[in-house]
Scaffold this motif. Sequence first.
Motif, PDB file in Angstrom:
ATOM      1  N   VAL A 227      -5.322  -5.634 -10.996  1.00  0.00           N
ATOM      2  CA  VAL A 227      -6.144  -5.176 -12.125  1.00  0.00           C
ATOM      3  C   VAL A 227      -5.700  -5.732 -13.487  1.00  0.00           C
ATOM      4  N   PRO A 228      -4.405  -6.010 -13.733  1.00  0.00           N
ATOM      5  CA  PRO A 228      -4.065  -6.604 -15.033  1.00  0.00           C
ATOM      6  C   PRO A 228      -4.391  -8.098 -15.128  1.00  0.00           C
ATOM      7  N   ARG A 229      -4.991  -8.670 -14.064  1.00  0.00           N
ATOM      8  CA  ARG A 229      -5.299 -10.106 -14.000  1.00  0.00           C
ATOM      9  C   ARG A 229      -4.026 -10.948 -14.144  1.00  0.00           C
ATOM     10  N   PRO A 230      -3.044 -10.721 -13.279  1.00  0.00           N
ATOM     11  CA  PRO A 230      -1.781 -11.441 -13.413  1.00  0.00           C
ATOM     12  C   PRO A 230      -1.932 -12.914 -13.069  1.00  0.00           C
ATOM     13  N   ALA A 231      -1.127 -13.746 -13.721  1.00  0.00           N
ATOM     14  CA  ALA A 231      -1.104 -15.177 -13.393  1.00  0.00           C
ATOM     15  C   ALA A 231      -0.433 -15.413 -12.056  1.00  0.00           C
ATOM     16  N   ILE A 232       0.482 -14.500 -11.689  1.00  0.00           N
ATOM     17  CA  ILE A 232       1.269 -14.661 -10.466  1.00  0.00           C
ATOM     18  C   ILE A 232       1.125 -13.401  -9.618  1.00  0.00           C
ATOM     19  N   LEU A 233       0.733 -13.579  -8.354  1.00  0.00           N
ATOM     20  CA  LEU A 233       0.697 -12.488  -7.382  1.00  0.00           C
ATOM     21  C   LEU A 233       1.823 -12.719  -6.374  1.00  0.00           C
ATOM     22  N   LEU A 234       2.674 -11.722  -6.185  1.00  0.00           N
ATOM     23  CA  LEU A 234       3.765 -11.793  -5.222  1.00  0.00           C
ATOM     24  C   LEU A 234       3.526 -10.729  -4.159  1.00  0.00           C
ATOM     25  N   ALA A 235       3.587 -11.112  -2.890  1.00  0.00           N
ATOM     26  CA  ALA A 235       3.315 -10.161  -1.811  1.00  0.00           C
ATOM     27  C   ALA A 235       4.425 -10.249  -0.760  1.00  0.00           C
ATOM     28  N   ASP A 236       5.058  -9.108  -0.488  1.00  0.00           N
ATOM     29  CA  ASP A 236       6.164  -9.055   0.466  1.00  0.00           C
ATOM     30  C   ASP A 236       5.706  -8.362   1.741  1.00  0.00           C
ATOM     31  N   GLU A 237       5.418  -9.137   2.772  1.00  0.00           N
ATOM     32  CA  GLU A 237       4.945  -8.601   4.058  1.00  0.00           C
ATOM     33  C   GLU A 237       3.813  -7.589   3.844  1.00  0.00           C
ATOM     34  N   PRO A 238       2.746  -7.985   3.143  1.00  0.00           N
ATOM     35  CA  PRO A 238       1.719  -6.998   2.779  1.00  0.00           C
ATOM     36  C   PRO A 238       0.982  -6.402   3.965  1.00  0.00           C
ATOM     37  N   THR A 239       1.076  -7.048   5.138  1.00  0.00           N
ATOM     38  CA  THR A 239       0.401  -6.506   6.325  1.00  0.00           C
ATOM     39  C   THR A 239       1.399  -5.917   7.320  1.00  0.00           C
ATOM     40  N   GLY A 240       2.669  -5.830   6.926  1.00  0.00           N
ATOM     41  CA  GLY A 240       3.723  -5.435   7.868  1.00  0.00           C
ATOM     42  C   GLY A 240       3.561  -4.048   8.451  1.00  0.00           C
ATOM     43  N   ASN A 241       2.964  -3.113   7.694  1.00  0.00           N
ATOM     44  CA  ASN A 241       2.820  -1.734   8.174  1.00  0.00           C
ATOM     45  C   ASN A 241       1.421  -1.441   8.707  1.00  0.00           C
ATOM     46  N   LEU A 242       0.615  -2.482   8.907  1.00  0.00           N
ATOM     47  CA  LEU A 242      -0.785  -2.275   9.275  1.00  0.00           C
ATOM     48  C   LEU A 242      -1.086  -2.849  10.654  1.00  0.00           C
ATOM     49  N   ASP A 243      -2.120  -2.294  11.308  1.00  0.00           N
ATOM     50  CA  ASP A 243      -2.554  -2.872  12.580  1.00  0.00           C
ATOM     51  C   ASP A 243      -3.295  -4.180  12.316  1.00  0.00           C
TER      52      ASP A 243
ATOM     53  N   TYR B 113      -6.179  11.232  -2.949  1.00  0.00           N
ATOM     54  CA  TYR B 113      -4.741  11.014  -3.117  1.00  0.00           C
ATOM     55  C   TYR B 113      -4.218  10.183  -1.955  1.00  0.00           C
ATOM     56  N   PRO B 114      -3.061   9.505  -2.133  1.00  0.00           N
ATOM     57  CA  PRO B 114      -2.531   8.661  -1.055  1.00  0.00           C
ATOM     58  C   PRO B 114      -2.459   9.372   0.298  1.00  0.00           C
ATOM     59  N   ALA B 115      -2.043  10.641   0.326  1.00  0.00           N
ATOM     60  CA  ALA B 115      -1.906  11.365   1.596  1.00  0.00           C
ATOM     61  C   ALA B 115      -3.253  11.562   2.299  1.00  0.00           C
ATOM     62  N   GLN B 116      -4.348  11.407   1.551  1.00  0.00           N
ATOM     63  CA  GLN B 116      -5.682  11.571   2.136  1.00  0.00           C
ATOM     64  C   GLN B 116      -6.270  10.245   2.617  1.00  0.00           C
ATOM     65  N   MET B 117      -5.480   9.171   2.521  1.00  0.00           N
ATOM     66  CA  MET B 117      -5.984   7.843   2.876  1.00  0.00           C
ATOM     67  C   MET B 117      -5.175   7.243   4.024  1.00  0.00           C
ATOM     68  N   SER B 118      -5.828   6.363   4.767  1.00  0.00           N
ATOM     69  CA  SER B 118      -5.143   5.641   5.838  1.00  0.00           C
ATOM     70  C   SER B 118      -4.200   4.595   5.246  1.00  0.00           C
ATOM     71  N   GLY B 119      -3.343   4.025   6.097  1.00  0.00           N
ATOM     72  CA  GLY B 119      -2.442   2.965   5.629  1.00  0.00           C
ATOM     73  C   GLY B 119      -3.197   1.783   5.056  1.00  0.00           C
ATOM     74  N   GLY B 120      -4.285   1.396   5.724  1.00  0.00           N
ATOM     75  CA  GLY B 120      -5.078   0.267   5.231  1.00  0.00           C
ATOM     76  C   GLY B 120      -5.683   0.552   3.871  1.00  0.00           C
ATOM     77  N   GLU B 121      -6.146   1.798   3.693  1.00  0.00           N
ATOM     78  CA  GLU B 121      -6.723   2.169   2.397  1.00  0.00           C
ATOM     79  C   GLU B 121      -5.654   2.210   1.311  1.00  0.00           C
ATOM     80  N   GLN B 122      -4.470   2.727   1.654  1.00  0.00           N
ATOM     81  CA  GLN B 122      -3.393   2.764   0.667  1.00  0.00           C
ATOM     82  C   GLN B 122      -2.988   1.354   0.238  1.00  0.00           C
ATOM     83  N   GLN B 123      -2.971   0.414   1.184  1.00  0.00           N
ATOM     84  CA  GLN B 123      -2.622  -0.951   0.818  1.00  0.00           C
ATOM     85  C   GLN B 123      -3.714  -1.585  -0.047  1.00  0.00           C
TER      86      GLN B 123
END
Length: 223
Positions: free
Chosen positions: A159-175, A140-150
Amino acid sequence: MGDPILALDKAQLTLAGNAGPVEILRGITLTVERGETVGLVGPSGSGKSSLLMLMGGLERATGGQVRALGQDLGAMGEDALARFRRGNMGVVFQSFHLIPTMTALENVAVPLELAGAKDAFARAEAELVAVGLGKRLDHYPAQMSGGEQQRVALARAAVPRPAILLADEPTGNLDGVNGAAIMDLLFGLRDMHGATLVLVTHAPELAARCDRIVRLVDGRVSA
């Protein structure tokens, strides 16, 4: 080259504030071509995340037009917009937005189950293996590190194979180490699935990996 995958024409976003209307985006005209990677940069409060939300149909433009894959997002009802997003876009946020009562596998399978995919769990497992979490499927999320959750959030977006990937500060909460690993994965998913990637970032090294940088200042694209 064909039609752009994303096209904004004088797009505006004005939100109600305590002291009256607040102009967040002031007439953004911008196109993104298929397969392109675009970095949105600029100071805090410049409108980067709001622009990403407009592109993903998560916010509605209050003026101008936003088109994705040739579709006018402003002309769609909420249900149609949700279906369109589910089939064509993957979004990764700074905060992971995982469902805490679901395992990693269940979290990644959610968009496929909503779309009625019969092989949702098999595909979800393959995507988690691809991001290095093959041994964490039942955690479960609570059993994983921040990096693993991301990583789980990335797998869910891809996983749905999207044509467009949008990422908002995807590394902002990570070391630094986890952030670099997530960025490698994000660009790897882009390459593997041929997706168009638009990302908001404050990190110069990340912006440098993009095909093009769009700088925002005070709700406008800066020359």
